[in-house]
Design an enzyme around this catalytic site. Structure first.
Site, PDB file in Angstrom:
ATOM      1  N   GLY A   1      45.911  46.020  38.608  1.00 55.70           N
ATOM      2  CA  GLY A   1      44.506  45.645  38.696  1.00 55.70           C
ATOM      3  C   GLY A   1      43.632  46.591  37.925  1.00 55.70           C
ATOM      4  O   GLY A   1      44.123  47.399  37.135  1.00 55.70           O
ATOM      5  N   ASN A   2      42.342  46.478  38.126  1.00 56.31           N
ATOM      6  CA  ASN A   2      41.411  47.368  37.437  1.00 56.31           C
ATOM      7  C   ASN A   2      40.244  47.694  38.361  1.00 56.31           C
ATOM      8  O   ASN A   2      40.173  47.192  39.484  1.00 56.31           O
ATOM      9  CB  ASN A   2      40.942  46.738  36.125  1.00 56.31           C
ATOM     10  CG  ASN A   2      40.158  45.468  36.355  1.00 56.31           C
ATOM     11  OD1 ASN A   2      39.032  45.499  36.844  1.00 56.31           O
ATOM     12  ND2 ASN A   2      40.772  44.329  36.032  1.00 56.31           N
ATOM     13  N   ARG A   3      39.342  48.529  37.897  1.00 55.06           N
ATOM     14  CA  ARG A   3      38.320  49.103  38.761  1.00 55.06           C
ATOM     15  C   ARG A   3      36.994  48.352  38.754  1.00 55.06           C
ATOM     16  O   ARG A   3      35.992  48.874  39.211  1.00 55.06           O
ATOM     17  CB  ARG A   3      38.093  50.567  38.367  1.00 55.06           C
ATOM     18  CG  ARG A   3      39.306  51.434  38.671  1.00 55.06           C
ATOM     19  CD  ARG A   3      39.268  52.745  37.902  1.00 55.06           C
ATOM     20  NE  ARG A   3      38.050  53.499  38.160  1.00 55.06           N
ATOM     21  CZ  ARG A   3      37.578  54.450  37.372  1.00 55.06           C
ATOM     22  NH1 ARG A   3      38.217  54.744  36.269  1.00 55.06           N
ATOM     23  NH2 ARG A   3      36.481  55.086  37.690  1.00 55.06           N
TER      24      ARG A   3
END
Ligand code: CTP
Ligand code: CA
Length: 231
Positions: free
Chosen positions: A33-35
């Protein structure tokens, strides 16, 4: 071109906004995933609703409360985001891709938890590319005059400055507007503030000074509004 508060310039328009970061499952408990927090997309949805638009917000893994008067569709992966955006975008006046889709997904997803072995080895995870939703929307407009907007968070590197990379990305994607954040300082993710340049395919560039994500959202809608086909 700044619109006044209370201006219903998007009344009768249908807009789609994507927000958040997609997740690609590795196994039942892990993901890539990412932030992305989803704040900028939510601010865009709220601003469009305040200007009278019918808004569909496609939210990927966002923990913020639903904005009032907005239809929220929740998704997890990039494939789900693509399906939901393309469905919602049929006939839409504008689509803003504020989400951060995972660019890659694991080729194989394990139905059971990946276990570690005693020999100290680690699994090798093979990835494949996800579809590029913004490129697809730009090439196959969901409405005759749909305005398509992308976002880019760039740091600049040996191959060019932030603006060089952004201009190239705008051309590659084929969208009408690209909202560019310089994330070299790392201060954008999860922050309440944003600073951006809005590049247009017609060659213009609008500098948006540091301010709230709500303020940036309104400048983006000003730029979209100016490009909508007459109602
Ligand atoms: N985007 C998209 N589908 C993807 C990846 C990105 O629609 N699979 C959209 C994002 O929502 C954003 C824009 O494309 O509006 C730019 O995203 P970005 O990650 O900067 O572009 P990429 O083409 O993925 O390039 P990079 O290699 O820099 O990540
Ligand atoms: Ca990307």
């Amino acid at each position: 071109t700044q619109s006044a508060v209370g201006d219903l310039d998007l009344a009768g328009r249908h807009v789609v906004v994507s927000a958040g970061g997609t997740r690609e499952k590795l196994d039942p408990v892990r993901f890539l995933g990412n932030r992305s927090s989803g704040r900028q997309g939510y601010a865009l949805a709220r601003a469009a609703a305040a200007r009278g638009a019918e808004v569909t917000l496609v939210a990927a893994n966002v923990t913020l409360p639903d904005p009032a008067g907005v239809k929220v569709v929740r998704v997890e992966s990039t494939a789900e985001l693509r399906d939901a955006v393309l469905t919602a975008a049929a006939g839409a006046d504008a689509v803003v891709m504020a989400a951060a889709p995972a660019d890659f997904r694991p080729v194989h997803r394990s139905d059971t938890k990946i276990k570690k072995s005693d020999d100290g080895s680690a699994p090798v995870i093979s990835l494949e590319q996800n579809p590029d939703i913004l490129k697809e929307l730009s090439a196959h407009r969901p409405g005759a005059h749909t305005v398509v907007v992308g976002f880019a968070a760039e740091t600049g590197d040996a191959s060019g400055s932030v603006l060089d990379l952004a201009r190239a990305k705008l051309a590659r994607k084929g969208c009408d507007l690209l909202v560019v954040n310089d994330v070299g300082g790392g201060a954008v993710f999860g922050s309440d503030d944003n600073e951006a340049v809005i590049l247009a395919a017609d060659g213009t560039a609008v500098d948006v000074p540091r301010g709230s994500k709500g303020a940036l959202a309104h400048v983006i809608w000003d730029q979209v509004s100016a490009r909508l086909a007459p109602a």
